[in-house]
Design an enzyme around this catalytic site. Structure first.
Site, PDB file in Angstrom:
ATOM      1  N   TYR A   1       0.669  -1.348  -0.104  1.00 53.24           N
ATOM      2  CA  TYR A   1       0.079  -0.044  -0.029  1.00 53.24           C
ATOM      3  C   TYR A   1       0.827   1.317  -0.036  1.00 53.24           C
ATOM      4  CZ  TYR A   1       0.377  -0.991   5.171  1.00 53.24           C
ATOM      5  OH  TYR A   1       0.769  -1.520   6.329  1.00 53.24           O
TER       6      TYR A   1
ATOM      7  N   LYS B   1     -13.422  16.205  -4.020  1.00 54.44           N
ATOM      8  CA  LYS B   1     -12.685  17.359  -4.192  1.00 54.44           C
ATOM      9  C   LYS B   1     -13.261  18.401  -3.134  1.00 54.44           C
ATOM     10  CE  LYS B   1     -12.196  20.998  -7.897  1.00 54.44           C
ATOM     11  NZ  LYS B   1     -12.572  21.272  -9.337  1.00 54.44           N
TER      12      LYS B   1
END
Length: 126
Positions: A61, A106
């Site tokens: 990861y 966002k």
């Protein structure tokens, strides 16, 4: 009597990966970097890594996160949809991820919301 072989899908996840990049359709957005956030669930089989306790048999990861940051920082997408699709393709092609769910946000794009974005799923669950 032998038990039937079952396909296994485990999930490696990354939550809250934050990257600053150029993203957006407005002129001002093309001039300043904005933060995007990624939450990922990556479908993999972790059995070999669990048995060997060896990172070489695991989906790393840290390597995934570093590659995504590198890719997104080096891009200048107009739409989150395009970024999400290319991130998914990168994960499948470069890391062999068979299934993934990506939530791409966002923050600050809509003042009244904590974040806005897209949630996509690619590949087949097994």
């Amino acid at each position: 009597m032998a038990l039937p072989e079952v396909d296994v899908m485990d999930l490696v996840y990354i939550e809250g990966l934050r990257v600053e990049t150029i993203i957006g359709i407005y002129d001002w957005e093309r001039q300043v970097k904005q933060v995007v956030t990624l939450d990922l669930q990556l479908g993999v089989d972790i059995q070999s890594a669990a048995e060997t306790d060896d990172i070489e048999h695991a989906l790393n990861y840290k390597a995934v996160s570093e590659r995504l940051v590198e890719f997104i920082v080096g891009s200048e997408f107009l739409l989150l949809e395009a970024m999400a699709e290319q991130v998914a393709e990168l994960l499948q092609e470069e890391f062999g991820v068979r299934w993934l769910q990506l939530k791409l946000g966002k923050p600050g794009a809509v003042p009244q919301a904590k974040t806005v974005g897209v949630l996509i799923e690619r590949g087949e669950r097994f």
